[in-house]
Write an enzyme that holds these catalytic residues in place. Structure first.
Site, PDB file in Angstrom:
ATOM      1  N   LYS A  10      -4.076 -16.460   3.599  1.00 38.85           N
ATOM      2  CA  LYS A  10      -3.953 -17.053   4.733  1.00 38.85           C
ATOM      3  C   LYS A  10      -5.325 -16.551   5.727  1.00 38.85           C
ATOM      4  CE  LYS A  10      -0.300 -12.539   4.151  1.00 38.85           C
ATOM      5  NZ  LYS A  10      -0.165 -11.335   4.837  1.00 38.85           N
ATOM      6  N   TYR A  50       9.500 -15.311   7.041  1.00 38.91           N
ATOM      7  CA  TYR A  50       8.972 -13.495   6.655  1.00 38.91           C
ATOM      8  C   TYR A  50      10.479 -12.526   7.033  1.00 38.91           C
ATOM      9  CZ  TYR A  50       4.001 -12.751   4.946  1.00 38.91           C
ATOM     10  OH  TYR A  50       3.064 -13.007   4.955  1.00 38.91           O
ATOM     11  N   PHE A  58       5.844  -4.290  12.549  1.00 43.15           N
ATOM     12  CA  PHE A  58       4.615  -4.524  12.496  1.00 43.15           C
ATOM     13  C   PHE A  58       5.235  -6.339  12.562  1.00 43.15           C
ATOM     14  CE2 PHE A  58       6.272  -4.056   7.779  1.00 43.15           C
ATOM     15  CZ  PHE A  58       6.488  -4.504   7.365  1.00 43.15           C
ATOM     16  N   ARG A  86       0.715 -10.540  -8.444  1.00 42.12           N
ATOM     17  CA  ARG A  86       1.080  -9.005  -7.564  1.00 42.12           C
ATOM     18  C   ARG A  86      -0.231  -8.242  -7.909  1.00 42.12           C
ATOM     19  NH1 ARG A  86       4.571  -9.068  -3.897  1.00 42.12           N
ATOM     20  NH2 ARG A  86       4.585  -6.632  -3.591  1.00 42.12           N
ATOM     21  N   THR A  92      -1.172  -4.653  -0.909  1.00 40.21           N
ATOM     22  CA  THR A  92      -1.136  -4.555   0.101  1.00 40.21           C
ATOM     23  C   THR A  92      -1.878  -4.629   1.641  1.00 40.21           C
ATOM     24  OG1 THR A  92       1.743  -4.795   0.041  1.00 40.21           O
ATOM     25  CG2 THR A  92       0.542  -4.982   1.794  1.00 40.21           C
ATOM     26  N   ARG A 103      -7.488  -8.689  -2.943  1.00 39.81           N
ATOM     27  CA  ARG A 103      -7.642  -8.206  -1.170  1.00 39.81           C
ATOM     28  C   ARG A 103      -8.553  -7.036  -1.350  1.00 39.81           C
ATOM     29  NH1 ARG A 103      -0.836  -7.863  -1.106  1.00 39.81           N
ATOM     30  NH2 ARG A 103      -0.522  -8.991   0.141  1.00 39.81           N
ATOM     31  N   ASN A 113      -4.872  -9.198   5.224  1.00 45.63           N
ATOM     32  CA  ASN A 113      -5.108  -8.595   3.699  1.00 45.63           C
ATOM     33  C   ASN A 113      -5.187 -10.519   2.360  1.00 45.63           C
ATOM     34  OD1 ASN A 113      -2.214  -9.983   4.138  1.00 45.63           O
ATOM     35  ND2 ASN A 113      -1.346  -7.838   2.416  1.00 45.63           N
ATOM     36  N   HIS A 116      -0.697 -13.579   0.655  1.00 44.16           N
ATOM     37  CA  HIS A 116       0.659 -13.132   0.688  1.00 44.16           C
ATOM     38  C   HIS A 116       1.152 -13.591  -1.085  1.00 44.16           C
ATOM     39  CE1 HIS A 116       5.048 -12.438   0.708  1.00 44.16           C
ATOM     40  NE2 HIS A 116       4.880 -13.617  -0.187  1.00 44.16           N
ATOM     41  N   GLU A 127      11.011 -18.311  -1.247  1.00 40.43           N
ATOM     42  CA  GLU A 127      10.326 -18.658  -0.903  1.00 40.43           C
ATOM     43  C   GLU A 127       9.539 -20.045  -1.204  1.00 40.43           C
ATOM     44  OE1 GLU A 127       8.851 -14.121   0.413  1.00 40.43           O
ATOM     45  OE2 GLU A 127       7.442 -15.444  -1.386  1.00 40.43           O
TER      46      GLU A 127
HETATM   47  P1  CMP Z   1       2.627  -9.507   2.744  1.00 43.08           P
HETATM   48  O1  CMP Z   1       2.706 -10.174   1.527  1.00 43.08           O
HETATM   49  O2  CMP Z   1       2.623 -11.005   3.537  1.00 43.08           O
HETATM   50  O3  CMP Z   1       4.388  -9.106   3.334  1.00 43.08           O
HETATM   51  C1  CMP Z   1       4.093  -9.388   4.912  1.00 43.08           C
HETATM   52  C2  CMP Z   1       3.110  -8.622   5.206  1.00 43.08           C
HETATM   53  O4  CMP Z   1       3.149  -7.965   6.539  1.00 43.08           O
HETATM   54  C3  CMP Z   1       2.579  -7.693   4.616  1.00 43.08           C
HETATM   55  O5  CMP Z   1       1.563  -8.344   3.345  1.00 43.08           O
HETATM   56  C4  CMP Z   1       1.588  -7.049   5.085  1.00 43.08           C
HETATM   57  O6  CMP Z   1       0.084  -7.772   6.118  1.00 43.08           O
HETATM   58  C5  CMP Z   1       1.946  -7.398   5.842  1.00 43.08           C
HETATM   59  N1  CMP Z   1       2.056  -5.430   7.314  1.00 43.08           N
HETATM   60  C6  CMP Z   1       1.311  -5.316   8.268  1.00 43.08           C
HETATM   61  N2  CMP Z   1       2.159  -3.969   7.972  1.00 43.08           N
HETATM   62  C7  CMP Z   1       2.389  -3.269   6.878  1.00 43.08           C
HETATM   63  C8  CMP Z   1       3.048  -2.843   6.651  1.00 43.08           C
HETATM   64  N3  CMP Z   1       3.188  -1.959   7.324  1.00 43.08           N
HETATM   65  N4  CMP Z   1       4.319  -2.337   5.808  1.00 43.08           N
HETATM   66  C9  CMP Z   1       4.142  -3.912   5.035  1.00 43.08           C
HETATM   67  N5  CMP Z   1       3.767  -4.941   5.539  1.00 43.08           N
HETATM   68  C10 CMP Z   1       2.577  -4.395   6.398  1.00 43.08           C
END
Ligand code: CMP
Length: 140
Positions: A10, A50, A58, A86, A92, A103, A113, A116, A127
């Site tokens: 990211k 997304y 969010f 993962r 996350t 992370r 974070n 992804h 994807e």
């Molecule tokens: P990612 O794996 O890229 O998928 C969706 C992204 O939304 C996640 O990582 C986070 O960076 C972001 N995000 C922000 N707030 C939340 C939340 N409450 N739960 C999950 N993802 C979140």
């Protein structure tokens, strides 16, 4: 089984110049990079990628963040690649991520974070197809 998954480094991690360190973790853990591109996502591209999150509170912040600078997108191949990626990423929310994960080591917040990764084999296929033509993938 040998699987493919998507990894996105990211904008926060690209800006911190840790692409190489993150690639090393993949390579040291049996995940081969078989396609890659750096890309400045448009708003439409980020929203489409997304789309499953479009009703979440969010979503707007997520799209704004993912378009705030270039991302590095790669297809990873390896045994159990979806789960392995993962595991290497960690939770996350970096505050909940296990020590030694990407992370825990490189992320600042749940929004910024660092990476992804696809959450299932089914989503990995979707994807991968979102960002890569078959002709851009180099199985090896
Ligand atoms: P990612 O794996 O890229 O998928 C969706 C992204 O939304 C996640 O990582 C986070 O960076 C972001 N995000 C922000 N707030 C939340 C939340 N409450 N739960 C999950 N993802 C979140």
């Amino acid at each position: 089984a040998i699987e493919r998954t998507i990894s996105i480094i990211k904008p926060d991690a690209v800006a911190k110049d840790v692409i190489g360190q993150i690639y090393s973790r993949f390579e040291n853990n049996g995940l081969k990079v078989i396609a890659a591109k750096m890309k400045q996502l448009s708003r439409a591209e980020a929203e489409g990628f997304y789309a499953v999150h479009k009703e979440r509170p969010f979503f707007a912040d997520l799209v704004a963040f993912m378009t705030s600078g270039p991302v590095m997108i790669q297809v990873l191949s390896g045994d159990n690649a979806v789960a392995k990626n993962r595991e290497l990423m960690g939770a996350t929310n970096p505050k909940e991520a296990a020590a030694g994960t990407i992370r825990a080591d490189f992320a600042e917040s749940i929004d910024a974070n660092a990476v992804h990764g696809s959450d299932s084999l089914e989503n990995a296929a979707i994807e991968i197809a979102y960002f890569f033509d078959d002709s851009e993938i180099c199985p090896r």
